[in-house]
Design a protein around this motif. Sequence first.
Motif, PDB file in Angstrom:
ATOM      1  N   SER A  89     -34.698 -63.185 -79.889  1.00  0.00           N
ATOM      2  CA  SER A  89     -33.950 -63.262 -81.153  1.00  0.00           C
ATOM      3  C   SER A  89     -34.042 -64.656 -81.797  1.00  0.00           C
ATOM      4  N   LEU A  90     -34.674 -65.605 -81.112  1.00  0.00           N
ATOM      5  CA  LEU A  90     -34.745 -66.959 -81.661  1.00  0.00           C
ATOM      6  C   LEU A  90     -35.704 -66.984 -82.854  1.00  0.00           C
ATOM      7  N   PRO A  91     -35.438 -67.873 -83.827  1.00  0.00           N
ATOM      8  CA  PRO A  91     -36.299 -67.906 -85.015  1.00  0.00           C
ATOM      9  C   PRO A  91     -37.759 -68.233 -84.680  1.00  0.00           C
ATOM     10  N   ASP A  92     -38.660 -67.801 -85.579  1.00  0.00           N
ATOM     11  CA  ASP A  92     -40.085 -68.061 -85.367  1.00  0.00           C
ATOM     12  C   ASP A  92     -40.452 -69.525 -85.583  1.00  0.00           C
ATOM     13  N   HIS A  93     -39.666 -70.203 -86.428  1.00  0.00           N
ATOM     14  CA  HIS A  93     -40.012 -71.604 -86.711  1.00  0.00           C
ATOM     15  C   HIS A  93     -39.350 -72.537 -85.683  1.00  0.00           C
ATOM     16  N   SER A  94     -39.898 -73.725 -85.600  1.00  0.00           N
ATOM     17  CA  SER A  94     -39.363 -74.719 -84.668  1.00  0.00           C
ATOM     18  C   SER A  94     -38.023 -75.256 -85.163  1.00  0.00           C
ATOM     19  N   LEU A  95     -37.165 -75.590 -84.228  1.00  0.00           N
ATOM     20  CA  LEU A  95     -35.853 -76.166 -84.523  1.00  0.00           C
ATOM     21  C   LEU A  95     -35.587 -77.261 -83.508  1.00  0.00           C
ATOM     22  N   ILE A  96     -34.449 -77.949 -83.666  1.00  0.00           N
ATOM     23  CA  ILE A  96     -34.020 -78.870 -82.619  1.00  0.00           C
ATOM     24  C   ILE A  96     -33.069 -78.096 -81.693  1.00  0.00           C
TER      25      ILE A  96
ATOM     26  N   LYS B 107     -32.168 -65.588 -72.217  1.00  0.00           N
ATOM     27  CA  LYS B 107     -32.373 -64.237 -71.662  1.00  0.00           C
ATOM     28  C   LYS B 107     -33.697 -63.636 -72.095  1.00  0.00           C
ATOM     29  N   ASN B 108     -34.365 -62.953 -71.175  1.00  0.00           N
ATOM     30  CA  ASN B 108     -35.551 -62.185 -71.580  1.00  0.00           C
ATOM     31  C   ASN B 108     -35.125 -60.781 -72.033  1.00  0.00           C
ATOM     32  N   LYS B 109     -36.120 -59.930 -72.345  1.00  0.00           N
ATOM     33  CA  LYS B 109     -35.840 -58.589 -72.881  1.00  0.00           C
ATOM     34  C   LYS B 109     -34.928 -57.758 -71.989  1.00  0.00           C
ATOM     35  N   LEU B 110     -35.066 -57.981 -70.669  1.00  0.00           N
ATOM     36  CA  LEU B 110     -34.280 -57.179 -69.717  1.00  0.00           C
ATOM     37  C   LEU B 110     -32.897 -57.781 -69.446  1.00  0.00           C
ATOM     38  N   GLY B 111     -32.614 -58.869 -70.159  1.00  0.00           N
ATOM     39  CA  GLY B 111     -31.312 -59.501 -69.963  1.00  0.00           C
ATOM     40  C   GLY B 111     -31.264 -60.460 -68.786  1.00  0.00           C
ATOM     41  N   VAL B 112     -32.434 -60.754 -68.216  1.00  0.00           N
ATOM     42  CA  VAL B 112     -32.485 -61.698 -67.090  1.00  0.00           C
ATOM     43  C   VAL B 112     -32.479 -63.129 -67.634  1.00  0.00           C
ATOM     44  N   LEU B 113     -31.644 -63.977 -67.034  1.00  0.00           N
ATOM     45  CA  LEU B 113     -31.571 -65.372 -67.484  1.00  0.00           C
ATOM     46  C   LEU B 113     -32.729 -66.180 -66.886  1.00  0.00           C
ATOM     47  N   LEU B 114     -33.455 -66.876 -67.779  1.00  0.00           N
ATOM     48  CA  LEU B 114     -34.624 -67.642 -67.335  1.00  0.00           C
ATOM     49  C   LEU B 114     -34.370 -69.137 -67.530  1.00  0.00           C
ATOM     50  N   PRO B 115     -34.857 -69.966 -66.606  1.00  0.00           N
ATOM     51  CA  PRO B 115     -34.690 -71.409 -66.775  1.00  0.00           C
ATOM     52  C   PRO B 115     -35.474 -71.935 -67.977  1.00  0.00           C
ATOM     53  N   VAL B 116     -34.911 -72.965 -68.624  1.00  0.00           N
ATOM     54  CA  VAL B 116     -35.550 -73.577 -69.795  1.00  0.00           C
ATOM     55  C   VAL B 116     -35.864 -75.026 -69.439  1.00  0.00           C
ATOM     56  N   THR B 117     -37.138 -75.397 -69.514  1.00  0.00           N
ATOM     57  CA  THR B 117     -37.551 -76.715 -69.032  1.00  0.00           C
ATOM     58  C   THR B 117     -38.431 -77.454 -70.029  1.00  0.00           C
ATOM     59  N   LEU B 118     -38.579 -78.757 -69.780  1.00  0.00           N
ATOM     60  CA  LEU B 118     -39.613 -79.550 -70.439  1.00  0.00           C
ATOM     61  C   LEU B 118     -39.952 -80.711 -69.523  1.00  0.00           C
TER      62      LEU B 118
ATOM     63  N   PRO C 255     -39.472 -72.709 -78.139  1.00  0.00           N
ATOM     64  CA  PRO C 255     -39.621 -72.428 -76.712  1.00  0.00           C
ATOM     65  C   PRO C 255     -40.667 -71.342 -76.470  1.00  0.00           C
ATOM     66  N   ARG C 256     -41.396 -71.475 -75.367  1.00  0.00           N
ATOM     67  CA  ARG C 256     -42.438 -70.482 -75.057  1.00  0.00           C
ATOM     68  C   ARG C 256     -42.180 -69.867 -73.688  1.00  0.00           C
ATOM     69  N   LEU C 257     -42.478 -68.573 -73.606  1.00  0.00           N
ATOM     70  CA  LEU C 257     -42.265 -67.839 -72.359  1.00  0.00           C
ATOM     71  C   LEU C 257     -43.524 -67.917 -71.501  1.00  0.00           C
ATOM     72  N   TYR C 258     -43.359 -68.286 -70.261  1.00  0.00           N
ATOM     73  CA  TYR C 258     -44.485 -68.368 -69.322  1.00  0.00           C
ATOM     74  C   TYR C 258     -44.222 -67.453 -68.134  1.00  0.00           C
ATOM     75  N   LYS C 259     -45.324 -66.975 -67.541  1.00  0.00           N
ATOM     76  CA  LYS C 259     -45.199 -66.158 -66.335  1.00  0.00           C
ATOM     77  C   LYS C 259     -46.117 -66.772 -65.293  1.00  0.00           C
ATOM     78  N   SER C 260     -45.563 -67.082 -64.152  1.00  0.00           N
ATOM     79  CA  SER C 260     -46.386 -67.653 -63.093  1.00  0.00           C
ATOM     80  C   SER C 260     -47.378 -66.587 -62.595  1.00  0.00           C
ATOM     81  N   PRO C 261     -48.679 -66.892 -62.578  1.00  0.00           N
ATOM     82  CA  PRO C 261     -49.677 -65.894 -62.162  1.00  0.00           C
ATOM     83  C   PRO C 261     -49.526 -65.523 -60.693  1.00  0.00           C
TER      84      PRO C 261
END
Length: 315
Positions: free
Chosen positions: A200-207, A230-241, A280-286
């Motif tokens: 649901s987050l906007p497509d453009h970059s924000l702070i 949260k991802n689509k299934l409602g699972v909470l994912l860590p947010v990092t940089l 923010p970008r979603l990553y999946k560990s291979p």
Amino acid sequence: MSLDVAYSLEIEDFIDADKAYEFYWSGLITNKKAFICPGDNCNAQVTCANIDEETHNMRVVPHFRVYGDHGENCEVFNKVPLKILEVITSEGNNDKKSVDLSVVDSFFLTRPDSYYDVKDKKNNIEEDVSEKRSYKSKSIEYNIKQTGFISSIYSVRTTVSRFLRYSADRTVGNRIINISGSSIPYPSFFKLIWEQDFESLPDHSLIYYGWAYVDRHENGYKVKFKKRLKNKLGVLLPVTLFIGDKLIEKYPIKKLVTKRISSISSMSKPTAFVFIYGKPRLYKSPTTSKEYINFDLYNLDMVDVNKDSPMPKKK
Ligand SMILES: [Zn+2]
């Protein structure tokens, strides 16, 4: 009374308080009292308050304060528009329409190469400063209107500082930030990370901002926000940089960054209040298929790390 712009005796140019702050931490300005009033033929002494503060919050936003007496023709003293701002505007891009948008700041993702260039300093301090006064850099554009000024912003830190200043003077509701051609009201340019749906987050970059853990790794600092998304299934994912040492090393204001981060790292449980511009970008560990969300960081101007929350308290 406060000023938007002052003349720096060290830089020998007109400068706003946010730029003075960056010049102080990059070593180009060393004395917070070495400013004078920008008025015509006015030598009133000006101090850039809070320029030496490593932290920022509502009470320590850098700003100019006049101490000396103004000259009798000084525009500040006579409360008329400053001549020098007209000169700067006409030397700038002559963008006439911007005069009506005086509450707009423009946020640029890269600084001009000339940002930290300062013309050779002369040492003739005896010389009358009013004769030396000149407008040197072409990179700053100011437009004048009684209600405010326009200027260019090149860092998240300055954007936060403006947000705090506008919140303090209660103009934040009228303030707009222009970025890559889009105008965004200041309050909606900031998004607290708080278990929202990632989709649901906007497509453009924000702070994006919030409290985070800061951990020292071999090549830099890993920042992990305390709140997740949260991802689509409602699972909470860590947010990092990740703030890499190499990025810090080549940053002109690294003294400020290292001072802030080292004071955070010295805490027993290092946590910081972090602002990051991006998407923010979603990553999946291979290997493990675990999902996480990351902000890519290429430029230290796009992140601001604080020991405490500088944000105004909500009622
Ligand atoms: Zn003056």
